[in-house]
Design a protein around this motif. Sequence first.
Motif, PDB file in Angstrom:
ATOM      1  N   ILE A   4      11.056  -4.639  -0.555  1.00  0.00           N
ATOM      2  CA  ILE A   4      10.417  -3.538   0.160  1.00  0.00           C
ATOM      3  C   ILE A   4       9.077  -4.017   0.678  1.00  0.00           C
ATOM      4  N   SER A   5       8.780  -3.676   1.944  1.00  0.00           N
ATOM      5  CA  SER A   5       7.509  -4.045   2.563  1.00  0.00           C
ATOM      6  C   SER A   5       6.821  -2.812   3.124  1.00  0.00           C
ATOM      7  N   VAL A   6       5.495  -2.844   3.068  1.00  0.00           N
ATOM      8  CA  VAL A   6       4.662  -1.803   3.664  1.00  0.00           C
ATOM      9  C   VAL A   6       3.611  -2.513   4.509  1.00  0.00           C
ATOM     10  N   SER A   7       3.509  -2.101   5.778  1.00  0.00           N
ATOM     11  CA  SER A   7       2.574  -2.753   6.700  1.00  0.00           C
ATOM     12  C   SER A   7       1.563  -1.762   7.246  1.00  0.00           C
ATOM     13  N   ILE A  57       5.186  -9.490  -6.242  1.00  0.00           N
ATOM     14  CA  ILE A  57       4.512  -8.846  -5.115  1.00  0.00           C
ATOM     15  C   ILE A  57       3.576  -9.848  -4.466  1.00  0.00           C
ATOM     16  N   TRP A  58       3.434  -9.743  -3.148  1.00  0.00           N
ATOM     17  CA  TRP A  58       2.528 -10.618  -2.411  1.00  0.00           C
ATOM     18  C   TRP A  58       2.054  -9.918  -1.148  1.00  0.00           C
ATOM     19  N   VAL A  59       1.067 -10.503  -0.518  1.00  0.00           N
ATOM     20  CA  VAL A  59       0.500  -9.949   0.711  1.00  0.00           C
ATOM     21  C   VAL A  59       0.450 -11.030   1.777  1.00  0.00           C
ATOM     22  N   ASP A  60       0.741 -10.627   2.996  1.00  0.00           N
ATOM     23  CA  ASP A  60       0.485 -11.428   4.188  1.00  0.00           C
ATOM     24  C   ASP A  60      -0.517 -10.622   4.989  1.00  0.00           C
ATOM     25  N   GLY A  66      -4.332  -6.696  10.242  1.00  0.00           N
ATOM     26  CA  GLY A  66      -3.635  -5.813   9.312  1.00  0.00           C
ATOM     27  C   GLY A  66      -3.026  -6.580   8.166  1.00  0.00           C
ATOM     28  N   SER A  67      -2.274  -5.837   7.341  1.00  0.00           N
ATOM     29  CA  SER A  67      -1.695  -6.411   6.137  1.00  0.00           C
ATOM     30  C   SER A  67      -0.249  -5.980   5.976  1.00  0.00           C
ATOM     31  N   LYS A  68       0.522  -6.824   5.314  1.00  0.00           N
ATOM     32  CA  LYS A  68       1.899  -6.507   4.959  1.00  0.00           C
ATOM     33  C   LYS A  68       2.067  -6.860   3.487  1.00  0.00           C
ATOM     34  N   PHE A  69       2.294  -5.832   2.667  1.00  0.00           N
ATOM     35  CA  PHE A  69       2.541  -6.007   1.248  1.00  0.00           C
ATOM     36  C   PHE A  69       4.040  -5.957   1.023  1.00  0.00           C
ATOM     37  N   THR A  70       4.564  -6.921   0.292  1.00  0.00           N
ATOM     38  CA  THR A  70       6.001  -6.992   0.020  1.00  0.00           C
ATOM     39  C   THR A  70       6.199  -7.168  -1.473  1.00  0.00           C
TER      40      THR A  70
END
Length: 78
Positions: A4-7, A57-60, A66-70
């Motif tokens: 699951i990702s949230v951007s 969990i990690w972040v790009d 912006g950010s994308k947490f997955t």
Amino acid sequence: MLEISVSDNGIGIPRNKHEEIFETFKQADPSTTKKYGGTGLGLAIVKKFVEMHGGNIWVDSEEGVGSKFTFTIPIHKE
């Protein structure tokens, strides 16, 4: 694994802070004059829950973009 990702398209997080933001009471901007509030607990709690379920969990993120947490968690079939 379920992924699951949230951007967002917010302020982004400097690369040198990507690991640190998952630590308790750590924030990308710890200064007393910071523009955005928070205690630095949210991502640490999320990380703990994800890891309790055997996930990761990690972040790009890129500053100004912006950010994308997955996160991933195993799918258990019974």
